[in-house]
Design a protein around this motif. Structure first.
Motif, PDB file in Angstrom:
ATOM      1  N   ALA A 273       0.949  -0.885  -0.069  1.00  0.00           N
ATOM      2  CA  ALA A 273       0.329  -0.450  -0.362  1.00  0.00           C
ATOM      3  C   ALA A 273       0.870   0.760   0.222  1.00  0.00           C
ATOM      4  O   ALA A 273       1.804   1.567   0.947  1.00  0.00           O
ATOM      5  CB  ALA A 273      -0.555   0.044   1.232  1.00  0.00           C
ATOM      6  N   LEU A 274       0.795   2.066  -1.107  1.00  0.00           N
ATOM      7  CA  LEU A 274       1.541   2.679  -0.780  1.00  0.00           C
ATOM      8  C   LEU A 274       1.036   4.463  -0.938  1.00  0.00           C
ATOM      9  O   LEU A 274      -0.261   4.466  -1.275  1.00  0.00           O
ATOM     10  CB  LEU A 274       2.171   3.232  -3.189  1.00  0.00           C
ATOM     11  CG  LEU A 274       2.996   1.809  -2.901  1.00  0.00           C
ATOM     12  CD1 LEU A 274       3.360   1.931  -4.237  1.00  0.00           C
ATOM     13  CD2 LEU A 274       4.485   1.938  -1.710  1.00  0.00           C
ATOM     14  N   ILE A 302       7.341  -6.062  -6.542  1.00  0.00           N
ATOM     15  CA  ILE A 302       5.534  -6.553  -6.266  1.00  0.00           C
ATOM     16  C   ILE A 302       4.701  -7.272  -7.396  1.00  0.00           C
ATOM     17  O   ILE A 302       4.599  -6.637  -8.284  1.00  0.00           O
ATOM     18  CB  ILE A 302       4.954  -5.271  -5.242  1.00  0.00           C
ATOM     19  CG1 ILE A 302       4.119  -4.154  -6.873  1.00  0.00           C
ATOM     20  CG2 ILE A 302       5.870  -4.270  -5.263  1.00  0.00           C
ATOM     21  CD1 ILE A 302       3.364  -3.196  -6.160  1.00  0.00           C
ATOM     22  N   HIS A 303       3.681  -7.947  -6.337  1.00  0.00           N
ATOM     23  CA  HIS A 303       3.148  -8.324  -7.270  1.00  0.00           C
ATOM     24  C   HIS A 303       1.662  -7.952  -7.309  1.00  0.00           C
ATOM     25  O   HIS A 303       1.080  -7.619  -7.870  1.00  0.00           O
ATOM     26  CB  HIS A 303       2.557  -9.751  -6.290  1.00  0.00           C
ATOM     27  CG  HIS A 303       1.423 -10.668  -6.986  1.00  0.00           C
ATOM     28  ND1 HIS A 303       1.294 -11.023  -8.109  1.00  0.00           N
ATOM     29  CD2 HIS A 303       0.005 -10.587  -6.763  1.00  0.00           C
ATOM     30  CE1 HIS A 303       0.079 -11.184  -8.572  1.00  0.00           C
ATOM     31  NE2 HIS A 303      -0.453 -11.306  -7.011  1.00  0.00           N
ATOM     32  N   ALA A 304       0.404  -6.956  -6.474  1.00  0.00           N
ATOM     33  CA  ALA A 304      -0.306  -6.110  -6.183  1.00  0.00           C
ATOM     34  C   ALA A 304       0.305  -5.114  -5.298  1.00  0.00           C
ATOM     35  O   ALA A 304       0.972  -4.686  -4.729  1.00  0.00           O
ATOM     36  CB  ALA A 304      -1.518  -7.239  -5.305  1.00  0.00           C
ATOM     37  N   LEU A 305      -1.040  -4.006  -5.869  1.00  0.00           N
ATOM     38  CA  LEU A 305      -0.763  -2.732  -4.958  1.00  0.00           C
ATOM     39  C   LEU A 305      -1.480  -2.601  -5.278  1.00  0.00           C
ATOM     40  O   LEU A 305      -3.132  -2.094  -5.224  1.00  0.00           O
ATOM     41  CB  LEU A 305      -0.715  -1.553  -6.435  1.00  0.00           C
ATOM     42  CG  LEU A 305      -0.106   0.006  -6.337  1.00  0.00           C
ATOM     43  CD1 LEU A 305       0.388   0.178  -4.915  1.00  0.00           C
ATOM     44  CD2 LEU A 305       0.273   0.645  -7.811  1.00  0.00           C
ATOM     45  N   MET A 306      -2.145  -1.837  -3.835  1.00  0.00           N
ATOM     46  CA  MET A 306      -3.135  -0.935  -3.632  1.00  0.00           C
ATOM     47  C   MET A 306      -3.053   0.882  -2.899  1.00  0.00           C
ATOM     48  O   MET A 306      -1.777   1.126  -2.255  1.00  0.00           O
ATOM     49  CB  MET A 306      -4.307  -0.798  -1.980  1.00  0.00           C
ATOM     50  CG  MET A 306      -4.693  -2.523  -2.329  1.00  0.00           C
ATOM     51  SD  MET A 306      -5.729  -3.365  -1.685  1.00  0.00           S
ATOM     52  CE  MET A 306      -6.476  -2.114  -0.423  1.00  0.00           C
ATOM     53  N   GLN A 307      -3.863   2.071  -3.489  1.00  0.00           N
ATOM     54  CA  GLN A 307      -3.430   2.914  -3.352  1.00  0.00           C
ATOM     55  C   GLN A 307      -3.416   2.902  -1.679  1.00  0.00           C
ATOM     56  O   GLN A 307      -4.537   2.889  -0.713  1.00  0.00           O
ATOM     57  CB  GLN A 307      -4.345   4.084  -3.766  1.00  0.00           C
ATOM     58  CG  GLN A 307      -3.778   3.823  -5.117  1.00  0.00           C
ATOM     59  CD  GLN A 307      -4.264   5.069  -5.297  1.00  0.00           C
ATOM     60  OE1 GLN A 307      -5.788   5.085  -6.511  1.00  0.00           O
ATOM     61  NE2 GLN A 307      -4.279   6.005  -5.979  1.00  0.00           N
ATOM     62  N   ALA A 308      -2.853   4.446  -1.134  1.00  0.00           N
ATOM     63  CA  ALA A 308      -3.068   4.436   0.436  1.00  0.00           C
ATOM     64  C   ALA A 308      -3.130   6.247   0.417  1.00  0.00           C
ATOM     65  O   ALA A 308      -2.648   7.020  -0.383  1.00  0.00           O
ATOM     66  CB  ALA A 308      -2.264   3.952   1.670  1.00  0.00           C
ATOM     67  N   TYR A 336       3.270  -5.677 -12.043  1.00  0.00           N
ATOM     68  CA  TYR A 336       1.765  -6.208 -10.802  1.00  0.00           C
ATOM     69  C   TYR A 336       0.756  -5.759 -11.619  1.00  0.00           C
ATOM     70  O   TYR A 336       0.208  -5.140 -12.454  1.00  0.00           O
ATOM     71  CB  TYR A 336       2.836  -4.718  -9.683  1.00  0.00           C
ATOM     72  CG  TYR A 336       2.008  -3.495 -10.086  1.00  0.00           C
ATOM     73  CD1 TYR A 336       0.852  -2.884 -10.302  1.00  0.00           C
ATOM     74  CD2 TYR A 336       3.474  -2.461 -10.244  1.00  0.00           C
ATOM     75  CE1 TYR A 336       0.398  -1.591 -10.087  1.00  0.00           C
ATOM     76  CE2 TYR A 336       2.981  -1.202 -10.621  1.00  0.00           C
ATOM     77  CZ  TYR A 336       1.771  -0.849 -10.722  1.00  0.00           C
ATOM     78  OH  TYR A 336       1.275   0.197 -11.019  1.00  0.00           O
ATOM     79  N   ALA A 337      -0.298  -5.749 -10.544  1.00  0.00           N
ATOM     80  CA  ALA A 337      -1.516  -6.172 -10.185  1.00  0.00           C
ATOM     81  C   ALA A 337      -2.084  -4.794  -9.204  1.00  0.00           C
ATOM     82  O   ALA A 337      -1.771  -4.257  -8.449  1.00  0.00           O
ATOM     83  CB  ALA A 337      -2.451  -7.439 -10.290  1.00  0.00           C
ATOM     84  N   LEU A 338      -2.819  -3.985 -10.516  1.00  0.00           N
ATOM     85  CA  LEU A 338      -3.642  -2.751  -9.274  1.00  0.00           C
ATOM     86  C   LEU A 338      -5.460  -3.188  -8.782  1.00  0.00           C
ATOM     87  O   LEU A 338      -5.756  -3.932  -9.499  1.00  0.00           O
ATOM     88  CB  LEU A 338      -3.920  -1.661 -10.183  1.00  0.00           C
ATOM     89  CG  LEU A 338      -4.704  -0.513  -9.716  1.00  0.00           C
ATOM     90  CD1 LEU A 338      -4.037   0.148  -8.576  1.00  0.00           C
ATOM     91  CD2 LEU A 338      -4.550   0.809 -10.650  1.00  0.00           C
ATOM     92  N   TRP A 339      -5.219  -3.391  -7.236  1.00  0.00           N
ATOM     93  CA  TRP A 339      -6.114  -3.686  -6.902  1.00  0.00           C
ATOM     94  C   TRP A 339      -6.709  -2.564  -6.196  1.00  0.00           C
ATOM     95  O   TRP A 339      -6.117  -1.573  -5.680  1.00  0.00           O
ATOM     96  CB  TRP A 339      -6.004  -5.073  -5.925  1.00  0.00           C
ATOM     97  CG  TRP A 339      -5.346  -6.086  -6.232  1.00  0.00           C
ATOM     98  CD1 TRP A 339      -5.444  -6.444  -6.766  1.00  0.00           C
ATOM     99  CD2 TRP A 339      -4.512  -7.396  -5.252  1.00  0.00           C
ATOM    100  NE1 TRP A 339      -4.612  -7.843  -7.070  1.00  0.00           N
ATOM    101  CE2 TRP A 339      -4.600  -8.314  -6.175  1.00  0.00           C
ATOM    102  CE3 TRP A 339      -4.632  -7.207  -4.113  1.00  0.00           C
ATOM    103  CZ2 TRP A 339      -4.243  -9.526  -5.347  1.00  0.00           C
ATOM    104  CZ3 TRP A 339      -4.195  -8.316  -2.997  1.00  0.00           C
ATOM    105  CH2 TRP A 339      -4.317  -9.495  -4.029  1.00  0.00           C
ATOM    106  N   THR A 340      -8.556  -2.908  -6.334  1.00  0.00           N
ATOM    107  CA  THR A 340      -8.828  -1.421  -5.843  1.00  0.00           C
ATOM    108  C   THR A 340     -10.273  -1.641  -4.646  1.00  0.00           C
ATOM    109  O   THR A 340     -11.772  -1.678  -5.532  1.00  0.00           O
ATOM    110  CB  THR A 340      -9.434  -0.595  -6.834  1.00  0.00           C
ATOM    111  OG1 THR A 340     -10.287  -0.910  -8.036  1.00  0.00           O
ATOM    112  CG2 THR A 340      -8.467  -0.456  -7.716  1.00  0.00           C
TER     113      THR A 340
END
Length: 378
Positions: A273-274, A302-308, A336-340
């Motif tokens: 989470a970035l 990374i494999h998966a990203l989420m926003q912070a 990477y995959a973007l998870w929302t």
């Protein structure tokens, strides 16, 4: 003389107001002595790894914040209720590794049988002044009563949208251990925590929750302070490591070489989470924009990203949904995959198929909050 008297009364009033517990406590005594031993504490304050001026324009800092508060803005708040999912956190199987985004930079994490809470803010106002930073409609889902016993409470830094006094006080009976940057423990001590349960750590220190689950306290590029005195406590990120998975939460951070260093030392990461919201050209060093977050994701491997730093409170004058639109565009073509997920929607880390929607788009704002029963079916 009358003006002098009014000025004195005004100063006295401000001083009295700042004595409220919400403002916390500055480090002193043995805590301050330990801080001075840190290589990151220089000249009476903590420093970033690279030069990081707070403002990146010629205008004064007072003018910058006045412009933010009273200048022209975009649509900084959603036009309607934010779609959410109220998951029963107490009913989740602790053996399942998962993450539940609670909005903004707050996360409930299960890893290796440990329940971890990161930067929880359950208040409807992320500021010491009533009404100064109200949460978006529909995002006040959780209270401390909704949270199970917590093995570790992690606080990235002491700003009000990360270290929330009412939330921390309400959670106190449920928290087994607190992990914070150097100096942040002064707030917890004033607020009545048993300091035997509070671990203050420097960058690159490691705290073992169990023999299998470790918390690595990592550098960030930011600043700290709850009053006019800055940088008397350390801002950090967290890498959570178990034999099966590696997770990372940046905390508030501008872009810098520390991401590549963390990726080389602790990566690759299964989920991160970035900080990718509340950005502005006037303070470009201390928050990332979405394009920089996409680069940091690559640096971290990374494999998966989420926003912070998105989805619940407004600090910057950009459109409230600008971070979501830009991270979607910036993530195209990356490995990477973007998870929302919606706020409250569980995200599983075991490789199962999961789908996410563009919930921030206009039509979704008319949706009613989904019930807990629907969350259990996912």
């Amino acid at each position: 003389m009358a003006l002098v008297g009014i000025a004195i009364l005004g100063v006295a009033g401000v001083f009295a107001y700042l004595q409220q517990p919400v403002f916390g406590e500055l480090p002193s005594g043995e805590r301050l002595e330990r801080m001075t031993l840190s290589p990151n504490y220089v000249g009476g304050a903590f420093l970033n790894q690279i030069d990081t001026p707070m403002k990146t324009t010629d205008q004064s800092e007072v003018s910058m914040w006045m412009g933010t508060l009273f200048g022209e803005e975009g649509q900084t708040r959603p036009p309607g209720t934010v779609p959410t999912v109220k998951t029963d956190l107490k009913a989740l199987d602790p053996a399942q590794d998962l993450v539940v985004w609670l909005g903004h930079s707050s996360y409930f994490v299960q890893l290796g049988g440990q329940r971890i809470l990161i930067d929880p803010v359950f208040s409807a106002n992320a500021a010491p002044i009533p009404g100064a930073n109200e949460a978006f409609e529909g995002t006040n889902l959780y209270t401390a009563d909704d949270v199970p016993e917590i093995d570790a409470l992690l606080i990235s830094h002491d700003h009000y949208d990360h270290l929330d006094y009412p939330t921390v006080r309400a959670l106190q009976p449920k928290v087994r251990q607190v992990i914070v940057g150097l100096g942040v423990g002064a707030h917890f001590e004033r607020w009545g925590y048993d300091m035997r349960r509070v671990r203050e750590a420097d960058w690159n220190e490691v705290v073992a929750l169990t023999p299998q689950v470790q918390v690595h306290v990592t550098p960030a590029r930011h600043y700290s302070g709850r009053t006019f005195t800055r940088d008397q406590s350390l801002w950090v990120g967290f890498a959570l490591v178990s034999p099966e998975r590696r997770l990372f939460v940046s905390g508030d951070s501008g872009y810098g070489p520390h991401f590549a260093q963390i990726g080389q030392r602790l990566g690759p990461f299964d989920w991160v989470a970035l900080d990718a919201g509340q950005y502005d050209p006037r303070w470009a060093n201390v928050h990332m924009n979405p394009e920089q977050a996409a680069q940091a994701a690559d640096d971290l491997r990374i494999h998966a990203l989420m926003q912070a730093h998105v989805g619940r409170f407004t600090i910057a004058p950009h459109d409230w949904d600008d971070p979501f639109k830009r991270i979607v565009a910036a993530s195209r073509g990356h490995a990477y995959a973007l998870w929302t997920p919606e706020i409250g929607q569980p995200v599983h880390l075991d490789g199962r198929a999961q789908s996410f929607t563009a919930w921030w788009e206009g039509g979704a704002m008319t949706k009613q909050p989904r019930l807990a029963a629907e969350a259990k079916e996912q």
